[in-house]
Design a protein around this motif. Structure first.
Motif, PDB file in Angstrom:
ATOM      1  N   MET A 188      -2.040  10.338  47.658  1.00 42.02           N
ATOM      2  CA  MET A 188      -2.465  12.120  48.108  1.00 42.02           C
ATOM      3  C   MET A 188      -1.004  13.069  49.563  1.00 42.02           C
ATOM      4  O   MET A 188      -1.238  13.784  49.298  1.00 42.02           O
ATOM      5  N   ALA A 189      -1.086  11.670  50.180  1.00 41.53           N
ATOM      6  CA  ALA A 189      -0.028  12.646  51.175  1.00 41.53           C
ATOM      7  C   ALA A 189       1.294  12.632  50.323  1.00 41.53           C
ATOM      8  O   ALA A 189       2.122  13.305  50.881  1.00 41.53           O
ATOM      9  N   ASP A 190       1.509  11.861  49.979  1.00 43.67           N
ATOM     10  CA  ASP A 190       2.987  12.122  48.732  1.00 43.67           C
ATOM     11  C   ASP A 190       2.715  13.574  48.527  1.00 43.67           C
ATOM     12  O   ASP A 190       3.495  14.413  48.282  1.00 43.67           O
ATOM     13  N   MET A 191       1.699  13.826  47.265  1.00 46.67           N
ATOM     14  CA  MET A 191       1.868  14.980  46.305  1.00 46.67           C
ATOM     15  C   MET A 191       1.865  16.295  47.775  1.00 46.67           C
ATOM     16  O   MET A 191       1.789  17.672  46.951  1.00 46.67           O
ATOM     17  N   GLU A 192       0.532  16.135  48.233  1.00 45.86           N
ATOM     18  CA  GLU A 192       0.090  17.269  49.061  1.00 45.86           C
ATOM     19  C   GLU A 192       1.608  17.908  49.508  1.00 45.86           C
ATOM     20  O   GLU A 192       2.308  18.828  49.990  1.00 45.86           O
ATOM     21  N   ALA A 193       2.883  16.764  50.277  1.00 46.51           N
ATOM     22  CA  ALA A 193       4.164  17.090  50.557  1.00 46.51           C
ATOM     23  C   ALA A 193       4.865  17.459  49.722  1.00 46.51           C
ATOM     24  O   ALA A 193       5.396  18.376  50.545  1.00 46.51           O
ATOM     25  N   ALA A 194       5.234  17.179  48.703  1.00 39.95           N
ATOM     26  CA  ALA A 194       5.113  17.895  47.494  1.00 39.95           C
ATOM     27  C   ALA A 194       5.223  18.752  47.273  1.00 39.95           C
ATOM     28  O   ALA A 194       6.256  20.024  47.353  1.00 39.95           O
ATOM     29  N   ARG A 195       3.971  19.555  47.162  1.00 38.87           N
ATOM     30  CA  ARG A 195       3.008  20.828  47.200  1.00 38.87           C
ATOM     31  C   ARG A 195       3.450  21.777  47.872  1.00 38.87           C
ATOM     32  O   ARG A 195       4.220  22.830  48.036  1.00 38.87           O
ATOM     33  N   ALA A 196       2.878  21.951  48.953  1.00 39.33           N
ATOM     34  CA  ALA A 196       4.004  22.397  50.128  1.00 39.33           C
ATOM     35  C   ALA A 196       5.477  22.618  49.971  1.00 39.33           C
ATOM     36  O   ALA A 196       5.988  23.845  50.958  1.00 39.33           O
ATOM     37  N   ARG A 197       5.792  21.226  50.144  1.00 44.78           N
ATOM     38  CA  ARG A 197       7.790  21.724  49.811  1.00 44.78           C
ATOM     39  C   ARG A 197       8.541  23.123  49.077  1.00 44.78           C
ATOM     40  O   ARG A 197       8.926  23.358  48.732  1.00 44.78           O
ATOM     41  N   ILE A 198       8.023  22.457  47.383  1.00 40.97           N
ATOM     42  CA  ILE A 198       7.935  23.078  46.804  1.00 40.97           C
ATOM     43  C   ILE A 198       7.478  24.429  47.186  1.00 40.97           C
ATOM     44  O   ILE A 198       8.371  26.009  47.150  1.00 40.97           O
ATOM     45  N   HIS A 199       6.565  25.087  47.778  1.00 39.94           N
ATOM     46  CA  HIS A 199       5.596  25.918  47.883  1.00 39.94           C
ATOM     47  C   HIS A 199       6.485  27.412  49.151  1.00 39.94           C
ATOM     48  O   HIS A 199       6.970  28.478  49.053  1.00 39.94           O
ATOM     49  N   ARG A 200       7.755  26.236  49.936  1.00 47.53           N
ATOM     50  CA  ARG A 200       8.312  27.028  50.770  1.00 47.53           C
ATOM     51  C   ARG A 200       9.556  27.836  49.991  1.00 47.53           C
ATOM     52  O   ARG A 200       9.887  28.282  50.442  1.00 47.53           O
ATOM     53  N   ALA A 201       9.478  27.429  49.259  1.00 49.87           N
ATOM     54  CA  ALA A 201      10.840  27.683  48.620  1.00 49.87           C
ATOM     55  C   ALA A 201      10.696  28.396  47.280  1.00 49.87           C
ATOM     56  O   ALA A 201      11.289  29.708  46.727  1.00 49.87           O
ATOM     57  N   ASN A 202       9.155  27.610  46.502  1.00 43.58           N
ATOM     58  CA  ASN A 202       8.517  29.115  45.372  1.00 43.58           C
ATOM     59  C   ASN A 202       6.777  29.400  46.052  1.00 43.58           C
ATOM     60  O   ASN A 202       6.231  28.894  45.296  1.00 43.58           O
ATOM     61  N   PRO A 203       6.523  30.310  46.328  1.00 42.43           N
ATOM     62  CA  PRO A 203       4.893  30.239  46.885  1.00 42.43           C
ATOM     63  C   PRO A 203       3.647  30.614  45.908  1.00 42.43           C
ATOM     64  O   PRO A 203       3.402  30.789  45.867  1.00 42.43           O
ATOM     65  N   SER A 204       4.487  31.169  44.903  1.00 43.20           N
ATOM     66  CA  SER A 204       3.701  31.710  43.652  1.00 43.20           C
ATOM     67  C   SER A 204       3.421  29.822  42.586  1.00 43.20           C
ATOM     68  O   SER A 204       3.124  30.446  41.638  1.00 43.20           O
ATOM     69  N   ALA A 205       4.629  29.198  42.556  1.00 43.48           N
ATOM     70  CA  ALA A 205       4.266  28.013  42.103  1.00 43.48           C
ATOM     71  C   ALA A 205       2.778  27.485  41.677  1.00 43.48           C
ATOM     72  O   ALA A 205       2.265  27.448  43.110  1.00 43.48           O
ATOM     73  N   ARG A 206       2.580  27.622  40.277  1.00 50.13           N
ATOM     74  CA  ARG A 206       1.541  26.275  40.268  1.00 50.13           C
ATOM     75  C   ARG A 206       2.054  24.959  39.740  1.00 50.13           C
ATOM     76  O   ARG A 206       2.881  24.362  38.898  1.00 50.13           O
ATOM     77  N   PHE A 207       0.200  24.122  39.677  1.00 48.44           N
ATOM     78  CA  PHE A 207       1.053  23.224  39.266  1.00 48.44           C
ATOM     79  C   PHE A 207      -0.548  22.671  38.100  1.00 48.44           C
ATOM     80  O   PHE A 207      -1.575  22.600  38.758  1.00 48.44           O
ATOM     81  N   LEU A 208      -0.116  21.516  37.610  1.00 50.26           N
ATOM     82  CA  LEU A 208      -0.719  21.454  36.321  1.00 50.26           C
ATOM     83  C   LEU A 208      -1.161  19.791  36.388  1.00 50.26           C
ATOM     84  O   LEU A 208       0.324  19.229  35.532  1.00 50.26           O
TER      85      LEU A 208
END
Length: 346
Positions: free
Chosen positions: A209-229
């Motif tokens: 859970m912590a890994d996925m939250e951290a990966a999502r947050a870092r990607i959003h810093r560079a690409n705020p509109s990115a969505r995840f499936l």
């Protein structure tokens, strides 16, 4: 209202939604995702994710392929070298820790120490050891190609609209020097296993859970509109490094990943869960969507998952053969974990 279940829709009751339905007629199980017809879609994950990328391409969607091979290579030859299987040439990303590691490395925030393995005088990128059959000629070549690869990965994260990630395993092998994790154990493809240098890790729910939250947050810093499936691979473990039976280990691993995927999709509007795992593993299919080994998903099973997904979202008419005849046994599936059982094949 007699009780809180009165008047609930049919898909919320087991008898009406499962017992009385064929697996091909399950409804309200596949999510609708707006804008997929025009979205730039990137894929990564375990072996099952290769089928998702394949279907996105042959159905004419905007599939991101960031690392194109030489035009002199045929599609099959390029795929055997790791091109076109995923949106970048990163090979299989089985765990949440691998994904987070790649994200941080792509953005220059991490530099793993032990990344090059040797075998018979040839050199391998330890973080994607299967991309070059027979390895590379020098350490320098591995490093140059990895830097080029990471630039493409960063660009993918910065420009994608939807990131499809198939969660595969909780078990992994890590460097005792800095915690770097690998898609396969040292010694399977290349390198040498030394218990002083490498340790087995079985990621817990909180860690995934912590890994996925951290990966999502870092990607959003560079690409705020990115969505995840998110999906969970229905392919069982080829082998376990725990002392448990491999069936028990598989159930544990998939349960953790499924729970994390559910938590993430409940917590974030930009995260959607796609139940390919349930379609293949669930009782309605009666294991008919597996190969005889009861581990690998059959071409028919892949086709059924993809059919339901594309039909519900009303996108992706196949180009070439009719949609029900799409070839999902495309002949170049690349799976590091399958190498674990190669010596026991007979």
């Amino acid at each position: 209202m007699p009780n809180p279940y009165s008047g609930r829709p049919a898909h919320t009751f087991w008898k009406r939604a499962v017992s009385d339905r064929h697996f091909s007629d399950l409804d309200n199980i596949i999510p609708r995702i707006e804008g997929l017809d025009t979205a730039k879609i990137a894929t990564a994950g375990s072996c099952f994710a290769q089928h998702i990328g394949h279907n996105l391409k042959i159905r004419g969607l905007n599939y991101m392929d960031m690392e194109a091979p030489s035009k002199l290579l045929s599609d099959a030859a390029a795929a055997k070298l790791g091109y076109g299987i995923y949106s970048c040439r990163y090979g299989n990303i089985y765990t949440s820790r691998q994904l987070l590691q790649l994200v941080r490395e792509a953005f220059g925030e991490a530099k793993p120490l032990d990344t090059i393995w040797e075998k018979d005088g040839r050199f391998y990128d330890a973080l994607r050891p299967s991309i070059e059959d027979g390895g590379f000629g020098s350490v320098a070549e591995v490093r140059v190609l990895r830097e080029r690869h990471l630039r493409r990965v960063r660009r993918m994260f910065e420009t994608m609209d939807v990131f499809v990630f198939t969660m595969g395993l909780t078990e992994t092998w890590a460097s005792t020097q800095d915690g770097t994790v690998y898609p396969t154990a040292p010694g399977v493809v290349a390198g040498n296993y030394d218990p002083a240098l490498y340790e087995f890790v079985n990621l817990r729910f909180s860690e995934v859970m912590a890994d996925m939250e951290a990966a999502r947050a870092r990607i959003h810093r560079a690409n705020p509109s990115a969505r995840f499936l998110l999906t969970v691979s229905p392919v069982g473990l080829a082998a376990t490094a725990t002392d448990n039976h491999v069936l028990t280990a598989t159930t544990h691993s998939k349960s953790v990943l499924r729970a994390v995927a559910g938590e993430l999709s409940a917590a974030h509007d930009d995260v959607t869960y796609f139940p390919s795992y349930e379609i293949i593993v669930g009782q309605p299919s009666r294991h008919s969507l597996y190969e005889p080994d009861l581990r690998e998903v059959s071409a028919f099973g892949v086709r059924e998952v993809m059919r339901q997904f594309f039909e519900v979202n009303k996108i992706g008419q196949a180009t070439g053969p009719a949609s029900e005849e799409i070839d999902n046994d495309f002949g170049y599936e690349q799976c590091d974990d399958a190498l674990l059982t190669k010596e026991f094949a007979e």
